[in-house]
Structures are given as structure tokens and as C-alpha cells.
Motif scaffolding. Structure first.
Motif, PDB file in Angstrom:
ATOM      1  N   ILE A   1      -6.750  -4.815  -8.638  1.00 11.94           N
ATOM      2  CA  ILE A   1      -6.138  -3.925  -8.283  1.00 11.94           C
ATOM      3  C   ILE A   1      -7.092  -2.624  -6.876  1.00 11.94           C
TER       4      ILE A   1
ATOM      5  N   LEU B   1     -11.232   5.115  -1.528  1.00 15.41           N
ATOM      6  CA  LEU B   1      -9.841   5.286  -0.626  1.00 15.41           C
ATOM      7  C   LEU B   1      -9.602   5.970   0.667  1.00 15.41           C
TER       8      LEU B   1
ATOM      9  N   ILE C   1       0.647  -1.343  -0.425  1.00 16.41           N
ATOM     10  CA  ILE C   1      -0.075   0.030   0.180  1.00 16.41           C
ATOM     11  C   ILE C   1       0.908   1.382  -0.279  1.00 16.41           C
TER      12      ILE C   1
ATOM     13  N   VAL D   1      -4.437  -7.323  -5.176  1.00 16.55           N
ATOM     14  CA  VAL D   1      -3.477  -6.242  -5.758  1.00 16.55           C
ATOM     15  C   VAL D   1      -2.631  -7.272  -6.220  1.00 16.55           C
TER      16      VAL D   1
ATOM     17  N   ASP E   1       1.789   5.068   3.204  1.00 19.13           N
ATOM     18  CA  ASP E   1       0.557   4.630   2.298  1.00 19.13           C
ATOM     19  C   ASP E   1       0.143   5.624   1.185  1.00 19.13           C
TER      20      ASP E   1
ATOM     21  N   ARG F   1      -2.106   6.660   0.021  1.00 23.48           N
ATOM     22  CA  ARG F   1      -2.530   8.163   0.074  1.00 23.48           C
ATOM     23  C   ARG F   1      -2.603   9.341   0.952  1.00 23.48           C
TER      24      ARG F   1
ATOM     25  N   TYR G   1      -7.448  -2.917  -2.878  1.00 22.65           N
ATOM     26  CA  TYR G   1      -7.878  -1.870  -1.908  1.00 22.65           C
ATOM     27  C   TYR G   1      -8.439  -1.264  -1.547  1.00 22.65           C
TER      28      TYR G   1
ATOM     29  N   SER H   1      -4.154   2.545   7.073  1.00 19.11           N
ATOM     30  CA  SER H   1      -3.968   0.964   7.629  1.00 19.11           C
ATOM     31  C   SER H   1      -2.394   1.094   8.219  1.00 19.11           C
TER      32      SER H   1
ATOM     33  N   ASP I   1      -8.711  -8.478   4.260  1.00 21.80           N
ATOM     34  CA  ASP I   1      -7.796  -8.480   4.134  1.00 21.80           C
ATOM     35  C   ASP I   1      -6.577  -9.733   3.054  1.00 21.80           C
TER      36      ASP I   1
ATOM     37  N   LYS J   1      -9.722  -4.119   0.968  1.00 24.33           N
ATOM     38  CA  LYS J   1      -8.236  -3.675   2.701  1.00 24.33           C
ATOM     39  C   LYS J   1      -8.308  -2.613   2.578  1.00 24.33           C
ATOM     40  N   MET J   2      -8.368  -1.613   2.016  1.00 25.08           N
ATOM     41  CA  MET J   2      -8.676  -0.170   3.094  1.00 25.08           C
ATOM     42  C   MET J   2     -10.063   0.383   3.172  1.00 25.08           C
TER      43      MET J   2
END
Lengths: 512, 325
Positions: free
Chosen positions: A199, A494, A4, A252, B146, B148, A203, A501, A245, A206-207
Motif C-alpha cells: 500500500i 508521501l 487517498i 493500493v 487526502d 495527508r 501511494y 492529488s 498513477d 501515485k503521490m
């Protein structure tokens, strides 16, 4: 380099750009170079273990092949191959075992005999379980003649170190991967779009879903004394977290590999739709399951001592039970190994044995189940029975998650007991002990809403996939404006709905 | 579809992401004093720079230091500023001019905890003007985070959507355009005179603090502090280190730990040839300083502004006037 992280994205962009820019015959060299850069970025010392596994596996396979060609006497040749195989397995599993389980052994000896041996500070190279299993699978394939030994060390090194999959799998097979690695790949817009969507979806899982669920999981499992009425919320949240997760990470990984034209094996197939624990393991961490089946279950089932046991069982318990018992025993061994693979703690061993026992019990009870179903006029095809099987399996799986996630076996049992005796959903709203406060994470009703909305979306997608629909293919046929909106929407969700994370990159299975 | 059209669509998609992202950054990320700091170090020259954590930001008044030493002083301390951040902030400042002295405010907790997503950690990158240092900082820090954090800085401020109207109004005002500090004049805390002024607040005070754990040393923190030391040496900058005083109550409770930290860092700085003063050490007096909890906002040692001014005067005297003599 976490999946990530920004550097991972830049790394993938750079690797993919160069991959399609250089002459196709050098593409595998390019991938090998990037795979090693990726691994070395985690530390030089840990790379030594990767090199060791690569070299010993490659050498053992080549040596076995040479022995088979050189020694004319078939029996002697087989013996020589067996010795080489044993040496390679002992060396590689020995390293894995020493690094991963020495401290567990020390702790066990200390607690059993009151000794005071100190723990050792051992390195645990990232992904060691995955690449060791993948390499050992290759050696066994060569030993059994299912695969030919690779003579080029560098080509083989790519099979062991391919960077998207090295940290958390899927565990690949040499016969399918090698052909893809060394074949030329031209750039394809369609494939890249598909990869990009995969992908983003990974994400998102997961996120947005897993990282919101972790707020509840950490609070409840971290403080079972405070949240004693919320065991069921904790375990349900964990079932969501773990699936999103791990499968999100797989999406991904598989998406990134697809950018390079490499199709990795699928690792998940909607596991919570499983109708039995056996079916669950055909849908959950599939590549580990098939690895165990091919390299542990069959060799154990077909071994000489198991055949003797089978004969004994048939004589003692009758034909039916005698035929089933060896399979049950082989399953128990397989799941004991699965438990040990999951971690160096008793709770993981119990987790493995629990799965093995249920499968063994189901095998033994299968004739009785058939009789009961006939007597009660229950059809296997009826939707009601199908739903019952799914719910039953989901419950059984959730019981196993208590062992997987709780601090230790004692806490797992305590939480299970509290789930039945102290169930109290109001604890979520009681002032002073809000979920997440104890773990230092802010809990809001919005987080709960995000998990529910995310799960509904995931459920809808899973139902369509279960019906055999290829959603990526359907998506690729849509108008570009709709596709653009979906990409943009997923991308912005996201940061909009996802939680930060964990510090170490956040993927649970990246620690194996 | 032809490749050309596909490339155009890809570019359009990327531009759409940029546009939406820009709007969200503008509407959700509130104006911060970090912007003022970045503007000042890019446009003004300073003799003394103070680097460090929130303790330094609350406890060192550059104005008082300036009055005492006659040297132009800038406080670049921030909550969540680890040695890695401090190193790049110093490099950024040096793009404009090289200071004579750098005072590093040391909180031992930042040398034994992993760099987390707290305080102003992402502000530094977001507000840093485009420069070579920003690129280096990106590669050294943001790239590891991350994605982001770098791509969607509004991620950490998404809960601000209810305040978006006010945030936008502030950003369209003159104060923002002129790098003014009017937006930060709040009742309990204000950014003025170059530091964050805490006003005494009665009531319960937070007791939690991050203590020094030698076994948990953060290698990166030590590595970047040593880089900072060698950078200063190369540039001819004098580097001084200081640990701010904590309330007497915290010292009584965690005295042993504070002593261990003092022993460790005294030895460490000695090895590096860096002068170090620890105001929690016995004998390191501060004239007219109230070290009771009343003068702090918490056990961790964030000072009220009156004490910060008293402390800054002492710091200037100890580090600079002693040298004159």
C-alpha cells in the motif's frame, strides 16, 4: 470514497478489525456489507446500477444452468442458453453503452449532419466498466461451462462489489476469487506487513511520482500552443504519470485486498520493459488484456464467419498470410473494443486502432523480420537487440499516449508534429512561460528532481523484479529496525515530496 | 517472533511516527491568526459573529462594529472558508456561548466552486481545540480529504523548511504563548483590531475573480448554508447575510454576472427568510466610501483597511441601527 482519503483509511481499518474479530464463517458477509457501504457512500442512485448488474448476471447464470438441466435435447438447451446469454449481455452492455456513449453518439451525429441535439445529463456510476466486464466474464464462463453458477445471490454480490477493486479493477475471475472470498481467513502478521508495504509503495508511486509528473503533463498538454517545443517532455511525463498513477492505484487495491487475505490478480508487470506491443499488452492492464483475449479474441477468431474468412484468405493470399490475416482482423476488433472501453471519444478509438494495427502489422511482417534477422546475423538473445526492442516499443507506446492524453485527435497530431519540428527544451526555462504557471501549479526544479529520483528508484525495483526477485519476501527477512525505517521513510516521503492529488480523488482510472 | 513483541514494535513504530510528525508540525507550520481566533471563541463570549471568506476578513472591522452597536463582535471570516467550515466554526463558538446575531459574508464564488485546498482551509481543523465539534468537523470535512491533510498537516507547509528556525523561535516566544498578534504586523498587511488590515499598495492589481455560475452550483455549500440557517433558528440566533462591495471597475466589467448573482441570492435568501444586503446593488449606498480600484488590493474586492472601517460603520448602521429605529 477516494483511495487517498482519510475516510478510506479509517474504513479499511474498521473493516479489517471487524473481519478478524467476527467468526470466520461470517467473514464474507462482513465484506459484502462493507462493500455496499463503500459503494452507497458514493450515492444511492448509482448503487441501483450495481444492484441491476448483480441481479441480472446472477439470474442469467442460474437460468442458463437450469435450462441445461431441464431441456434434454442438447441442441435446444444450447439455443435456450444462448438466448439467455444474449439477453444478459444486451441488458448490461446496453446500460453501460447508454450511460457512457449516448452523448458521444449525439455529438457525432451533430458534427456529421449539422444537427443540434442537446447532450443528456446522464449518471456515470463509478467503476461501471470494471464491474460490468467482471460480471459479463462470469456469465460467459457459465455459458461455456468453465464455471458453475452461484446459487446464493449474496455470495455472488460480493464477487461483483468487493470494495477495494470495484473502482479501478483489477477485473477478477469468478473461479479464483470465489474460493478466496468464502474461505475462512485467520489474521497473519506476515501478510499484513506485506500488504502494508504494498500500500505504501502504491501511494509513493501515485503521490510522489505521478502527482509531480502531472504538473508537466497538464501544462504541456493543456497549452500545446505555448509549450510547442516541449511535446516530448509532455509525453514522457505522461508515460510516467499514467503508469505510476494506475499501477500505484493497483498496488493500493491489491494491498488492501491482501489485508483481508484476498489475492487479486496482478495488473502490471513492468510494461515499459516490453519488447513488442503484444508483449506490452501482456504487461499493461493485464486483466483487461486477458479479458479481451478470452471473451473477445477467441470467440471472434473461432466464429463461423472468421473460419470462412480464413479459408478465403488462404485461397487468395497463400497459406502463411491466409493463416495470419484472421488473427490480425481479430486483434483489430479487440483493440477497437479496448479503445471504446477507454472512453467516448474518437481519440480513444484511434488509440485502440493504432495498437491493433501495429500488432496486426507485426503479425504479417513476422516472416520478413525473421529473414532480415538471419541475413543480418542478429540473435534474439543478444542484449543489444533486446535493448533495441525495448526502446522501439517504448517509442511506439509513447506515440499512442499522444492520442490518449491530448484534448482531441487534431491536437495529438499537432503535438506529434511539433515534437519533430519545434523541439525546444529551453522553453522550460524561459521567463513568463514556466511549466505549470499556465495550469496554476507551481513548478520548481525540485519537482523535476523528485520525478527523476522517483523514476530511478522505480527502475531499480523493476530491474530486480524483472530478474525474478521477490522484493517483498526479501524485505520481510530483514531486521525489524531496517523494516521500521523503510516504513517510516516511505510514509514521510508521501507528504514531504508528494503533490496534492486532484480534487476528485486523483486516480485516472477511477473515472472508468 | 511472538505476537506480544510484534504489538510492542507496532506501538513503537506508531509512537515514532507521532514524534516525528509532531516535530515537523511544530517546525514547519507558521504561527497564524487562526490560532488567535480559535482561542478567542473558546474563551470569550460574543454578541455578534461574522462568518465568511477573505473579503469579510479584510473588510469588516469588529472594533468599528462594536463601537457602533455596543455589541461584542468577533470576525471569524477566513480565506477558503466555505459554508461547511462556517457552520462548524459557529458550532464551536456556541460551545462557549450563543451569539445574538451572525452576519454571513457571502461570496457567490464559494457557492459554485468545489471546496479546494486553498487559503486557510486546513488551518481550521489544525487549530481547532479538541472538542465535540472538532470530531464532527473531522468526519464532515477532513475525512473526505487526502489523508495527508489530517495526518500530516505540515504537508501544506513543507516549503517552509528554510524558515523553520524562525518559526520555532516565534512559537517559543511570549507573543505566541499569549495568543498575541505581534507576529502579523507586516508592511502590507497586519492582523489587528480583530481583522486583517490591508495597506494600500500601488501598482498592478490582480484582475482574476471567481464569478457566479448558476449551473455550477456546489450542492454542499447550499446544504451547509441551510444547516447553518436551521442551527441559528434552533439556537435563537438572528442570521443576516451580506455581500461586500467590489471595485467600480470590476462592476463595470462583470456587471451582468453580479446582477445575476444578486437576483439569485436575493430570491434564495428570501425563501429562507434571511435578511440580505448586497453592497454592489444600485441604491445600496455606503457613506464616504471610495469604490475605485485604489481602495482595493484587487478586482475581487479585498479592501484597504481605511475603506474596511468606513464599510463596517455602514454595515453596523444598516443592520443594527435600522432595527433600533
Amino acid at each position: 470514497m477516494s483511495l487517498i482519503s482519510m475516510e478510506f483509511l479509517l474504513f479499511v481499518i474498521l473493516a479489517a478489525a471487524g473481519y478478524y474479530w467476527i467468526p470466520e464463517k461470517y467473514q464474507w458477509v462482513w465484506l459484502l456489507a462493507f462493500s455496499y457501504i463503500y459503494y452507497v457512500s458514493g450515492g444511492i442512485r448509482v448503487t441501483c446500477f450495481l444492484v441491476f448488474t448483480t441481479f441480472t448476471s446472477w439470474a442469467a447464470a442460474a437460468w442458463m444452468e437450469q435450462a441445461a438441466e431441464r431441456i434434454k435435447d442438447k441442441k435446444k438447451a444450447r439455443q435456450a442458453k444462448r438466448r439467455i446469454l444474449a439477453l444478459a449481455l444486451v441488458l448490461n452492455f446496453g446500460v453501460l453503452g447508454a450511460l457512457k456513449y449516448t452523448n458521444f453518439a449525439i455529438d457525432t451525429v451533430n458534427s456529421l449532419f449539422g444537427a443540434e441535439f442537446g447532450s443528456l445529463k446522464l449518471l456515470l456510476p463509478l467503476g461501471i466498466s470494471f464491474y460490468t466486464f467482471q460480471s459479463m466474464g462470469y456469465i460467459l464462463d457459465v455459458y461455456w461451462g468453465r464455471a458453475k453458477a452461484e446459487h446464493n445471490l449474496f455470495r455472488f454480490a460480493l464477487f461483483v462489489s468487493f470494495f477495494p477493486q470495484i473502482l479501478q479493477g483489477p477485473i477478477g475471475r469468478y473461479d479464483s476469487l470465489s474460493q478466496q472470498f468464502y474461505a475462512p481467513h485467520a489474521f497473519s502478521w506476515e501478510r499484513s506487513q506485506r500488504a502494508f508495504l504494498r500500500i505504501l509503495w502504491g501511494y509513493f508511486k501515485k503521490m510522489v511520482i505521478a502527482d509531480n509528473a502531472v504538473i508537466f503533463v497538464d501544462a504541456i498538454f493543456g497549452h500545446p500552443d505555448i509549450y510547442d517545443g516541449l511535446g516530448i517532455v509532455g509525453v514522457l511525463a505522461y508515460s510516467v504519470q499514467l503508469y505510476c498513477d494506475f499501477s500505484g492505484g493497483m498496488d493500493v487495491v491489491i494491498g488492501v485486498a491482501e489485508l483481508f487475505g484476498i489475492r487479486l490478480d496482478e495488473n502490471f508487470k513492468r510494461p515499459y520493459f516490453a519488447v513488442s506491443i503484444t508483449d506490452f499488452w501482456h504487461r499493461w492492464h493485464i486483466t483487461l488484456g486477458t479479458w479481451m483475449k478470452d471473451y473477445v479474441f477467441y470467440p471472434v477468431s473461432l466464429s463461423g464467419w472468421m473460419k470462412s474468412f480464413s479459408k478465403f484468405a488462404k485461397k487468395t493470399f497463400g497459406k502463411q498470410t491466409g493463416r495470419t490475416l484472421p488473427i490480425c482482423l481479430a486483434n483489430l476488433i479487440v483493440f477497437l473494443v479496448v479503445g471504446i472501453w477507454h472512453g467516448a471519444a474518437w481519440k480513444f478509438i484511434i488509440y485502440g486502432l493504432y495498437n491493433g494495427l501495429i500488432i496486426a502489422f507485426s503479425g504479417l511482417m513476422a516472416p520478413s523480420y525473421r529473414k532480415w534477422k538471419t541475413a543480418l546475423h542478429i540473435s534474439d538473445d543478444s542484449p543489444g537487440f533486446h535493448l533495441f526492442q525495448i526502446v522501439r516499443t517504448f517509442l511506439l507506446v509513447n506515440i499512442s499516449w499522444f492520442f490518449d492524453r491530448a484534448e482531441d485527435v487534431e491536437t495529438a497530431f499537432l503535438m506529434m508534429k511539433n515534437t519533430l519540428t519545434h523541439f525546444n527544451l529551453r522553453q522550460m526555462l524561459e521567463p513568463g512561460i514556466e511549466i505549470g504557471e499556465a495550469s496554476g501549479t507551481t513548478y520548481t526544479l525540485a519537482a523535476l528532481g523528485v520525478i527523476i529520483a522517483g523514476c530511478l528508484l522505480l527502475f531499480a525495483v523493476s530491474v530486480l523484479e524483472e530478474q525474478g526477485k521477490d522484493l517483498a519476501e526479501i524485505f520481510s527477512r530483514q531486521h525489524w529496525l531496517l523494516k521500521g525505517a523503510v516504513y517510516l521513510g516511505l510514509l514521510l516521503l508521501l507528504p514531504a515530496l508528494g503533490q496534492p492529488s486532484g480534487e476528485a480523488g486523483g486516480f485516472i482510472y477511477a473515472q472508468f | 517472533m511472538h505476537s506480544f513483541k510484534k504489538i510492542l514494535l507496532l506501538i513503537a513504530g506508531v509512537l515514532a511516527v507521532f514524534a516525528v510528525n509532531f516535530g515537523l508540525n511544530y517546525g514547519l507550520i507558521p504561527y497564524s491568526y487562526v490560532r488567535i481566533m480559535m482561542h478567542q471563541i473558546k474563551t470569550q463570549e460574543y454578541d455578534t459573529l461574522i462568518l465568511g471568506t477573505s473579503h469579510g476578513l479584510n473588510g469588516i472591522s469588529p472594533k468599528v462594529m462594536e463601537e457602533k452597536t455596543g455589541k461584542k463582535t468577533m470576525n471569524l471570516c477566513l480565506g477558503g472558508e466555505y459554508p461547511r467550515d462556517a457552520y462548524y466554526l459557529l458550532k464551536l463558538a456556541c460551545e462557549k456561548s450563543i451569539p445574538e446575531v451572525v452576519v454571513y459574508e457571502l461570496d457567490p464564488g464559494y457557492f459554485c466552486t468545489p471546496e479546494g485546498q486553498r487559503g486557510d482551509f486546513n488551518r481550521i481543523f489544525y487549530e481547532m481545540p479538541l472538542s465535540r465539534t472538532k470530531v464532527e468537523y473531522f468526519l464532515a470535512k477532513e475525512a473526505e480529504l487526502d489523508f495527508r491533510a489530517a495526518l500530516f498537516p505540515w504537508f501544506y507547509y513543507r516549503n517552509q523548511f528554510r524558515n523553520a528556525k524562525e518559526i520555532i523561535a516565534v512559537k517559543q516566544g511570549e507573543d505566541y504563548k499569549n495568543y498575541g498578534a505581534e507576529a502579523f504586523q507586516n508592511e502590507g498587511q497586519s492582523y489587528a483590531d480583530g481583522f486583517l488590515r490591508n495597506t494600500p499598495v500601488p501598482g498592478m492589481k490582480q484582475e482574476e475573480l471567481t464569478l457566479w455560475e448558476e449551473d455550477e452550483r456546489n450542492k454542499d455549500s447550499f446544504q451547509y448554508f441551510e444547516k447553518l440557517v436551521s442551527f441559528c433558528r434552533k439556537q435563537g440566533i438572528e442570521l443576516l447575510a451580506v455581500t461586500m462591495p467590489v471595485p467600480r471597475e470590476a462592476l463595470e466589467k462583470y456587471g451582468e454576472n453580479f446582477q445575476q448573482a444578486d437576483e439569485f441570492f436575493s430570491e434564495y435568501f428570501k425563501g429562507l427568510g434571511v435578511e440580505y444586503k448586497n453592497y454592489n446593488r444600485k441604491g445600496q449606498e455606503i457613506k464616504d466610501f471610495d469604490d475605485s480600484l485604489n481602495a482595493f488590493t484587487d478586482y475581487e474586492g479585498h479592501m484597504n483597511f481605511q475603506q474596511a472601517e468606513v464599510f463596517s460603520a455602514q454595515l453596523a448602521e444598516d443592520f443594527f441601527e435600522e432595527k433600533k429605529e
